[in-house]
Design an enzyme around this catalytic site. Structure first.
Site, PDB file in Angstrom:
ATOM      1  N   ASP A  12       7.676   1.387 -15.483  1.00 37.64           N
ATOM      2  CA  ASP A  12       7.666   1.324 -14.024  1.00 37.64           C
ATOM      3  C   ASP A  12       7.273   2.696 -13.488  1.00 37.64           C
ATOM      4  O   ASP A  12       8.013   3.670 -13.670  1.00 37.64           O
ATOM      5  CB  ASP A  12       9.066   0.930 -13.539  1.00 37.64           C
ATOM      6  CG  ASP A  12       9.191   0.808 -12.041  1.00 37.64           C
ATOM      7  OD1 ASP A  12       8.286   1.257 -11.305  1.00 37.64           O
ATOM      8  OD2 ASP A  12      10.224   0.278 -11.589  1.00 37.64           O
ATOM      9  N   ILE A  13       6.150   2.786 -12.831  1.00 38.51           N
ATOM     10  CA  ILE A  13       5.658   4.080 -12.343  1.00 38.51           C
ATOM     11  C   ILE A  13       6.606   4.701 -11.323  1.00 38.51           C
ATOM     12  O   ILE A  13       6.686   5.917 -11.211  1.00 38.51           O
ATOM     13  CB  ILE A  13       4.215   3.965 -11.801  1.00 38.51           C
ATOM     14  CG1 ILE A  13       3.593   5.362 -11.708  1.00 38.51           C
ATOM     15  CG2 ILE A  13       4.188   3.218 -10.466  1.00 38.51           C
ATOM     16  CD1 ILE A  13       2.101   5.371 -11.598  1.00 38.51           C
ATOM     17  N   GLY A  34       1.635  -5.302  -5.445  1.00 41.03           N
ATOM     18  CA  GLY A  34       1.502  -4.625  -6.722  1.00 41.03           C
ATOM     19  C   GLY A  34       2.114  -3.238  -6.747  1.00 41.03           C
ATOM     20  O   GLY A  34       3.187  -2.996  -6.190  1.00 41.03           O
ATOM     21  N   VAL A  35       1.417  -2.309  -7.386  1.00 43.90           N
ATOM     22  CA  VAL A  35       1.867  -0.925  -7.512  1.00 43.90           C
ATOM     23  C   VAL A  35       2.083  -0.308  -6.135  1.00 43.90           C
ATOM     24  O   VAL A  35       3.081   0.376  -5.892  1.00 43.90           O
ATOM     25  CB  VAL A  35       0.833  -0.090  -8.317  1.00 43.90           C
ATOM     26  CG1 VAL A  35       1.143   1.394  -8.238  1.00 43.90           C
ATOM     27  CG2 VAL A  35       0.795  -0.540  -9.765  1.00 43.90           C
ATOM     28  N   ASP A  36       1.164  -0.552  -5.233  1.00 44.37           N
ATOM     29  CA  ASP A  36       1.236   0.014  -3.882  1.00 44.37           C
ATOM     30  C   ASP A  36       2.536  -0.381  -3.184  1.00 44.37           C
ATOM     31  O   ASP A  36       3.273   0.468  -2.662  1.00 44.37           O
ATOM     32  CB  ASP A  36       0.024  -0.449  -3.078  1.00 44.37           C
ATOM     33  CG  ASP A  36      -0.180   0.292  -1.772  1.00 44.37           C
ATOM     34  OD1 ASP A  36       0.398   1.368  -1.581  1.00 44.37           O
ATOM     35  OD2 ASP A  36      -0.962  -0.211  -0.945  1.00 44.37           O
ATOM     36  N   SER A 119      -7.047  -0.509 -10.064  1.00 46.63           N
ATOM     37  CA  SER A 119      -7.982  -1.609  -9.767  1.00 46.63           C
ATOM     38  C   SER A 119      -7.887  -2.820 -10.681  1.00 46.63           C
ATOM     39  O   SER A 119      -8.621  -3.780 -10.491  1.00 46.63           O
ATOM     40  CB  SER A 119      -9.444  -1.120  -9.739  1.00 46.63           C
ATOM     41  OG  SER A 119      -9.704  -0.428  -8.548  1.00 46.63           O
ATOM     42  N   THR A 120      -6.996  -2.806 -11.669  1.00 43.65           N
ATOM     43  CA  THR A 120      -6.980  -3.913 -12.635  1.00 43.65           C
ATOM     44  C   THR A 120      -6.033  -5.048 -12.247  1.00 43.65           C
ATOM     45  O   THR A 120      -5.970  -6.051 -12.949  1.00 43.65           O
ATOM     46  CB  THR A 120      -6.624  -3.420 -14.050  1.00 43.65           C
ATOM     47  OG1 THR A 120      -5.311  -2.846 -14.033  1.00 43.65           O
ATOM     48  CG2 THR A 120      -7.637  -2.397 -14.537  1.00 43.65           C
ATOM     49  N   GLY A 121      -5.346  -4.909 -11.128  1.00 40.41           N
ATOM     50  CA  GLY A 121      -4.476  -5.987 -10.650  1.00 40.41           C
ATOM     51  C   GLY A 121      -5.231  -6.865  -9.677  1.00 40.41           C
ATOM     52  O   GLY A 121      -6.211  -7.528 -10.032  1.00 40.41           O
ATOM     53  N   TYR A 123      -7.354  -6.219  -7.507  1.00 40.49           N
ATOM     54  CA  TYR A 123      -8.770  -5.881  -7.305  1.00 40.49           C
ATOM     55  C   TYR A 123      -9.667  -6.401  -8.424  1.00 40.49           C
ATOM     56  O   TYR A 123     -10.885  -6.331  -8.335  1.00 40.49           O
ATOM     57  CB  TYR A 123      -8.960  -4.384  -7.115  1.00 40.49           C
ATOM     58  CG  TYR A 123      -8.566  -3.877  -5.732  1.00 40.49           C
ATOM     59  CD1 TYR A 123      -7.881  -4.667  -4.814  1.00 40.49           C
ATOM     60  CD2 TYR A 123      -8.887  -2.590  -5.341  1.00 40.49           C
ATOM     61  CE1 TYR A 123      -7.522  -4.204  -3.570  1.00 40.49           C
ATOM     62  CE2 TYR A 123      -8.538  -2.102  -4.085  1.00 40.49           C
ATOM     63  CZ  TYR A 123      -7.851  -2.926  -3.210  1.00 40.49           C
ATOM     64  OH  TYR A 123      -7.508  -2.454  -1.967  1.00 40.49           O
TER      65      TYR A 123
END
Length: 173
Positions: A12-13, A34-36, A119-121, A123
């Site tokens: 987890d970032i 997502g991450v954002d 970008s791999t989620g 996007y």
């Protein structure tokens, strides 16, 4: 140099104890999925308040804010390209995300940085294509600076982890 400077982990970032984490942001920088979304939730409302003052961010560029309630002191926001089949400059824009994020980190005296898989989620950038681009760009940057001591690539899920781990191993050969 690659093996000692680039680490790939699954995790987890938002829990990384580094100087800065990188946010795979949208152009508005106002949170999302997502991450954002995870970073905005973990950082608390101060992050959104500061992001509103930044005027958004173009694809491939990067901007920095404080980390607020995160363990990281800083958040570097970068906007990755939306995958449109590979013929719209996506590779170059993705490389630019990593390069511009690391450049911004050095300007702020940041020594340890954690990246997600940009970008791999949502996007849709294929992770098997994104991982070598990311690792190559990070390695090129680290080869020309001693300012950044460690870059961690934080992956969600085993497929992403293995793609980045393989990219690091291939570059080390």
């Amino acid at each position: 140099m690659v093996g000692s400077s680039i680490e790939v982990i699954e995790g987890d970032i938002t829990r990384q104890r580094v100087d800065a984490i990188v946010n795979a942001a949208n152009p508005a920088l106002l949170g999302g999925g997502g991450v954002d979304g995870a970073i905005h939730r973990a950082a608390g409302p101060g992050l959104l308040t500061e992001c509103r003052t930044l005027g958004g961010c173009a694809t491939g560029e990067a901007k920095i804010t404080k980390g607020y309630d995160l363990p990281a002191r800083w958040v570097i926001h970068t906007v990755g390209p939306i995958w449109r089949g590979g013929g719209q400059g996506e590779d170059a824009l993705l490389a630019s995300c990593y390069r511009n994020s690391l450049t911004l980190a050095t300007r702020h005296g940041i020594r340890t940085v954690a990246f997600p898989s940009i970008s791999t989620g949502a996007y849709g950038f294929p992770v098997a294509r994104a991982a070598p681009i990311a690792v190559r760009e990070i390695e090129r940057f680290l080869a020309h600076t001693t300012a950044i001591h460690r870059v961690t690539i934080v992956c969600r899920g085993p497929d992403t982890y293995h793609a980045y781990r393989d990219a690091v191993e291939e570059l080390a050969e």
